[in-house]
Scaffold this motif. Structure first.
Motif, PDB file in Angstrom:
ATOM      1  N   LEU A 259       2.353  -2.914  -8.956  1.00 41.58           N
ATOM      2  CA  LEU A 259       2.636  -4.170  -8.262  1.00 41.58           C
ATOM      3  C   LEU A 259       1.366  -5.005  -8.102  1.00 41.58           C
ATOM      4  O   LEU A 259       1.390  -6.228  -8.291  1.00 41.58           O
ATOM      5  CB  LEU A 259       3.259  -3.880  -6.894  1.00 41.58           C
ATOM      6  N   LEU A 260       0.265  -4.363  -7.753  1.00 38.95           N
ATOM      7  CA  LEU A 260      -0.985  -5.107  -7.620  1.00 38.95           C
ATOM      8  C   LEU A 260      -1.374  -5.759  -8.943  1.00 38.95           C
ATOM      9  O   LEU A 260      -1.817  -6.905  -8.973  1.00 38.95           O
ATOM     10  CB  LEU A 260      -2.103  -4.178  -7.142  1.00 38.95           C
TER      11      LEU A 260
ATOM     12  N   GLY B  59      -3.333 -10.657  -7.873  1.00 39.49           N
ATOM     13  CA  GLY B  59      -4.124 -10.873  -6.671  1.00 39.49           C
ATOM     14  C   GLY B  59      -3.522 -11.868  -5.704  1.00 39.49           C
ATOM     15  O   GLY B  59      -4.151 -12.225  -4.705  1.00 39.49           O
ATOM     16  N   LYS B  60      -2.289 -12.315  -5.979  1.00 37.43           N
ATOM     17  CA  LYS B  60      -1.616 -13.271  -5.109  1.00 37.43           C
ATOM     18  C   LYS B  60      -0.693 -12.549  -4.142  1.00 37.43           C
ATOM     19  O   LYS B  60      -0.200 -11.471  -4.420  1.00 37.43           O
ATOM     20  CB  LYS B  60      -0.826 -14.279  -5.942  1.00 37.43           C
ATOM     21  N   ARG B  61      -0.454 -13.173  -3.007  1.00 36.15           N
ATOM     22  CA  ARG B  61       0.406 -12.602  -1.977  1.00 36.15           C
ATOM     23  C   ARG B  61       1.832 -12.416  -2.505  1.00 36.15           C
ATOM     24  O   ARG B  61       2.359 -13.281  -3.209  1.00 36.15           O
ATOM     25  CB  ARG B  61       0.428 -13.529  -0.767  1.00 36.15           C
TER      26      ARG B  61
ATOM     27  N   ARG C 131     -10.757  -4.254  -9.277  1.00 36.71           N
ATOM     28  CA  ARG C 131     -11.790  -3.215  -9.169  1.00 36.71           C
ATOM     29  C   ARG C 131     -12.347  -3.163  -7.746  1.00 36.71           C
ATOM     30  O   ARG C 131     -12.674  -2.088  -7.231  1.00 36.71           O
ATOM     31  CB  ARG C 131     -12.895  -3.484 -10.180  1.00 36.71           C
ATOM     32  N   ARG C 132     -12.437  -4.329  -7.088  1.00 36.89           N
ATOM     33  CA  ARG C 132     -12.918  -4.332  -5.698  1.00 36.89           C
ATOM     34  C   ARG C 132     -11.951  -3.575  -4.792  1.00 36.89           C
ATOM     35  O   ARG C 132     -12.378  -2.851  -3.876  1.00 36.89           O
ATOM     36  CB  ARG C 132     -13.114  -5.769  -5.212  1.00 36.89           C
ATOM     37  N   ILE C 133     -10.647  -3.759  -5.003  1.00 37.25           N
ATOM     38  CA  ILE C 133      -9.654  -3.006  -4.221  1.00 37.25           C
ATOM     39  C   ILE C 133      -9.810  -1.517  -4.489  1.00 37.25           C
ATOM     40  O   ILE C 133      -9.821  -0.691  -3.558  1.00 37.25           O
ATOM     41  CB  ILE C 133      -8.234  -3.483  -4.563  1.00 37.25           C
ATOM     42  N   TYR C 134      -9.940  -1.152  -5.759  1.00 38.16           N
ATOM     43  CA  TYR C 134     -10.096   0.260  -6.116  1.00 38.16           C
ATOM     44  C   TYR C 134     -11.323   0.855  -5.424  1.00 38.16           C
ATOM     45  O   TYR C 134     -11.249   1.931  -4.809  1.00 38.16           O
ATOM     46  CB  TYR C 134     -10.220   0.393  -7.634  1.00 38.16           C
ATOM     47  N   ASP C 135     -12.453   0.168  -5.519  1.00 36.73           N
ATOM     48  CA  ASP C 135     -13.687   0.687  -4.931  1.00 36.73           C
ATOM     49  C   ASP C 135     -13.583   0.805  -3.415  1.00 36.73           C
ATOM     50  O   ASP C 135     -14.099   1.748  -2.806  1.00 36.73           O
ATOM     51  CB  ASP C 135     -14.871  -0.206  -5.306  1.00 36.73           C
ATOM     52  N   ARG C 136     -12.916  -0.177  -2.793  1.00 35.99           N
ATOM     53  CA  ARG C 136     -12.783  -0.147  -1.330  1.00 35.99           C
ATOM     54  C   ARG C 136     -11.929   1.036  -0.881  1.00 35.99           C
ATOM     55  O   ARG C 136     -12.269   1.733   0.071  1.00 35.99           O
ATOM     56  CB  ARG C 136     -12.161  -1.466  -0.853  1.00 35.99           C
ATOM     57  N   VAL C 137     -10.816   1.284  -1.574  1.00 36.67           N
ATOM     58  CA  VAL C 137      -9.956   2.412  -1.204  1.00 36.67           C
ATOM     59  C   VAL C 137     -10.656   3.734  -1.482  1.00 36.67           C
ATOM     60  O   VAL C 137     -10.566   4.677  -0.691  1.00 36.67           O
ATOM     61  CB  VAL C 137      -8.614   2.329  -1.963  1.00 36.67           C
TER      62      VAL C 137
ATOM     63  N   LEU D 160      -3.863  -7.253  -0.270  1.00 39.92           N
ATOM     64  CA  LEU D 160      -3.850  -8.583  -0.860  1.00 39.92           C
ATOM     65  C   LEU D 160      -4.274  -9.621   0.180  1.00 39.92           C
ATOM     66  O   LEU D 160      -4.109  -9.404   1.385  1.00 39.92           O
ATOM     67  CB  LEU D 160      -2.459  -8.907  -1.401  1.00 39.92           C
ATOM     68  N   PRO D 161      -4.802 -10.746  -0.252  1.00 37.51           N
ATOM     69  CA  PRO D 161      -5.302 -11.751   0.694  1.00 37.51           C
ATOM     70  C   PRO D 161      -4.183 -12.331   1.540  1.00 37.51           C
ATOM     71  O   PRO D 161      -3.029 -12.399   1.109  1.00 37.51           O
ATOM     72  CB  PRO D 161      -5.931 -12.808  -0.213  1.00 37.51           C
ATOM     73  N   PRO D 162      -4.502 -12.753   2.763  1.00 36.23           N
ATOM     74  CA  PRO D 162      -3.481 -13.346   3.638  1.00 36.23           C
ATOM     75  C   PRO D 162      -3.047 -14.717   3.135  1.00 36.23           C
ATOM     76  O   PRO D 162      -3.675 -15.315   2.269  1.00 36.23           O
ATOM     77  CB  PRO D 162      -4.201 -13.443   4.992  1.00 36.23           C
TER      78      PRO D 162
END
Length: 339
Positions: free
Chosen positions: A186-187, A192-194, A324-330, A214-216
């Motif tokens: 889904l991501l 990267g959109k809501r 990749r930023r989401i992956y690294d953060r998780v 995902l961004p608000p």
């Protein structure tokens, strides 16, 4: 149907088997109790591997000119998973059975050898927290076609259904794994959109993750359930079932498709877990007894974070900087919301 034979001496290693799709929870580690089998007896599944197209695998280390052999419980690509009871003609390799808790987790490499020639052929995994399975090594066995009943492929209208909550009030581990895999897909298609999701079990499973990852802001994409028995008029993102035997994804004309394990999708699509409002003067005791309320969980739903990361690693789209930023953060904060 097939049996698998030793690539060295040709001895038969398994019962007769039919192929099914690899379950999403095949690489899941859950809790500290003993889990049931990963696969039904008489079936096998192929794990195409934990290949990460966005990052090359590290070469095996060398010390003093000697290459060190290392093992990982995820194993090499194209391992064949079977139920432990379907193994034939093997013996344990004693030096590869140590260091575990209630069973074996395969961390020392193949722990089953051919009883005929002694060739290491498989890895049995049955330690606490692991789904019980035997992984046949792809280079050590070969399939042999045999006579037997042809596996009947179930129709889409016959898809199984698995409830999300067990008798103890805990979320189902296969649900946590299946939603984690679907969330990764889904991501990717969200760009990267809501994303908005329909109310009910879909929202319960996905909305908190969308809010966290995902961004608000107002939704720009829309996720809708689609599949057998539901409307096919989907213009944006369709959440569709993946066939449990063939691995085929329900075909539709949506702008993007997110596959979900069939038994989880079926429950989301056709089960209503809302509590009934008691009728006037109360519900008769015998009716209440025969129609108990649905099981409700003790906590909010959380996808399996490790399964989510593993699913992202298999998708080339994770090269995109925002994903990749989401992956690294998780990965850096595995206990972060919603995991």
């Amino acid at each position: 149907m097939v049996v698998f034979a030793c690539a060295g001496c040709g001895a038969v290693m398994t019962a007769r088997l039919s192929r099914v799709a690899l379950p999403d929870h095949s690489g899941q580690k859950y809790g500290h109790g003993l889990l049931p089998g990963l696969l039904e007896p008489g079936t096998y599944a192929v794990d195409t591997g934990d290949g990460r197209p966005w990052r090359p695998l590290q070469p095996e280390p060398e010390e003093h000119g000697v290459r060190l052999q290392t093992y990982c419980i995820t194993g090499p690509p194209n391992r064949i998973g079977i139920a432990p009871g379907d193994v034939r003609g093997t013996v344990f390799i004693p030096e590869r059975l140590g260091g575990c808790c209630c069973g074996w987790d395969g961390q020392y490499g193949p722990n089953l050898a051919c009883a005929g020639c002694g060739r290491p052929v498989a890895t049995r995994v049955d330690d606490c927290g692991f789904w019980q399975v035997v992984w046949l090594e792809p280079d050590s066995v070969r399939p042999v076609a045999v006579d037997g009943p042809v596996q009947r492929v179930m129709d889409w209208e016959e898809l199984p259904s698995t409830p999300p909550v067990d008798q103890r009030g805990f979320w189902s581990p296969p649900w946590e794994a299946a939603v984690a895999v679907a969330l990764a897909h889904l991501l990717v298609v969200s760009g990267g959109k809501r994303v908005s999701v329909p109310e009910g079990p879909v929202a319960e499973a996905f909305r908190r993750a969308i809010d966290s990852l995902l961004p608000p802001g107002p939704p720009e994409r829309h996720l809708v359930l689609a599949g057998p028995g539901l409307s096919a008029d989907i213009t944006d993102i369709a959440l569709v079932p993946r066939h449990p035997q063939t691995g085929e994804v329900w075909p539709c004309d949506a702008g993007a498709v997110v596959p979900l394990a069939a038994d989880v999708w079926t429950y989301m699509a056709f089960n209503d877990d809302r509590r009934l409002v008691p009728a006037a003067y109360g519900m008769p005791a015998d009716v209440r007894r025969d129609d108990p309320p649905p099981l409700l969980p003790h906590s909010l739903f959380s996808p399996d974070g490790r399964v989510f990361l593993s699913a992202l690693e298999r998708l080339a789209a994770v090269r995109q900087p925002w994903l990749r930023r989401i992956y690294d953060r998780v990965k850096a904060h595995p206990g972060m919301d919603p995991f």
